[in-house]
Design a protein around this motif. Structure first.
Motif, PDB file in Angstrom:
ATOM      1  N   ALA A   1       0.826  -1.208   0.000  1.00 50.26           N
ATOM      2  CA  ALA A   1       0.000   0.000   0.000  1.00 50.26           C
ATOM      3  C   ALA A   1       0.858   1.253   0.000  1.00 50.26           C
ATOM      4  N   ARG A   2       1.906   1.256   0.786  1.00 51.84           N
ATOM      5  CA  ARG A   2       2.774   2.439   0.849  1.00 51.84           C
ATOM      6  C   ARG A   2       3.512   2.661  -0.469  1.00 51.84           C
ATOM      7  N   GLN A   3       3.959   1.579  -1.091  1.00 52.92           N
ATOM      8  CA  GLN A   3       4.613   1.704  -2.398  1.00 52.92           C
ATOM      9  C   GLN A   3       3.646   2.254  -3.426  1.00 52.92           C
ATOM     10  N   MET A   4       2.409   1.770  -3.420  1.00 48.62           N
ATOM     11  CA  MET A   4       1.418   2.243  -4.375  1.00 48.62           C
ATOM     12  C   MET A   4       1.064   3.704  -4.128  1.00 48.62           C
ATOM     13  N   GLU A   5       0.950   4.095  -2.866  1.00 43.30           N
ATOM     14  CA  GLU A   5       0.649   5.492  -2.561  1.00 43.30           C
ATOM     15  C   GLU A   5       1.775   6.403  -3.023  1.00 43.30           C
ATOM     16  N   GLU A   6       3.010   6.014  -2.773  1.00 43.76           N
ATOM     17  CA  GLU A   6       4.153   6.825  -3.187  1.00 43.76           C
ATOM     18  C   GLU A   6       4.208   7.011  -4.693  1.00 43.76           C
TER      19      GLU A   6
END
Length: 211
Positions: free
Chosen positions: A173-178
């Motif tokens: 999720a954090r990779q996708m948000e970034e």
């Protein structure tokens, strides 16, 4: 009405399916059919004891928006310890096989050799990925799924140690948000995923993220 698939690469209108989202049975797991299915919000479910593939397209989709991922206090504490390393696509086949082994006694456990081969081929072609949690040289958790457009369709996850699959999901999720990407499709509602921020959206909204 449930549609029986044949060799043609077509799927019925999802709005004509069953209340649980079942729209068709049969067909195969060819790369072409799988990509067509996922592009229309359809996913296969292969019951462990049944020979027919079942194809589902729920009209309410259980998803996580990456910016809405919930990280509990206990998960933050675990992540600060740096006990585990999260890696991407270093061993897709081991990831899917772990998922298969841990689901073998569950109702609807569908990860047989045909499914493993089909999704491994999708991975080779760049349409599927794994998120893996490692403790030194041992994989202790992870998840895999299909990439379509800006979004990720989660297929299965596993944990050999507490919270390993949660760590994989948070990292994804954090990779996708970034990278300003789309949604994570959880496919099926569970209390575990709801606690991490998953919620329902209608099919029409969901399909906008598949473009």
């Amino acid at each position: 009405m449930i549609y029986r698939l044949d060799e043609r690469l077509i799927f019925p209108n999802p709005y004509g399916g069953e209340p649980d989202g079942l729209i068709a049975v049969g067909g195969d797991l060819s790369t072409e059919r799988l990509l067509l299915a996922y592009g229309h919000g359809i996913f296969p479910w292969f019951s462990f004891r049944d020979s027919d593939i079942m194809w589902f397209c729920p009209l309410q989709r259980f998803v996580i928006f990456p910016s809405e991922i919930h990280v509990s206090h206990s998960m933050r504490t675990l992540m600060r310890k740096n006990k585990y390393e999260v890696r991407y696509n270093t061993d897709f086949e081991q990831t899917i096989r772990h998922c298969s082994e841990l689901r073998i006694d569950e109702k609807g456990a569908w990860l047989g050799e045909d499914m493993i081969a089909a999704y491994t081929q999708l991975h080779r072609l760049g349409h599927a990925m794994s998120v893996e949690v490692w403790e030194a040289d041992r994989m202790v958790g992870g998840l895999y799924g299909v990439i379509h457009g800006r979004s990720f369709i989660g297929e299965s996850m596993f944990s050999l140690v507490p919270s390993a699959s949660k760590l994989a999901l948070i990292s994804l999720a954090r990779q996708m948000e970034e990278n300003h990407l789309g949604i994570i499709d959880c496919q099926l509602e569970t209390p575990h995923l709801r606690s991490m921020g998953a919620r329902f959206i209608p099919y029409d909204e969901y399909m906008k993220w598949m473009e």
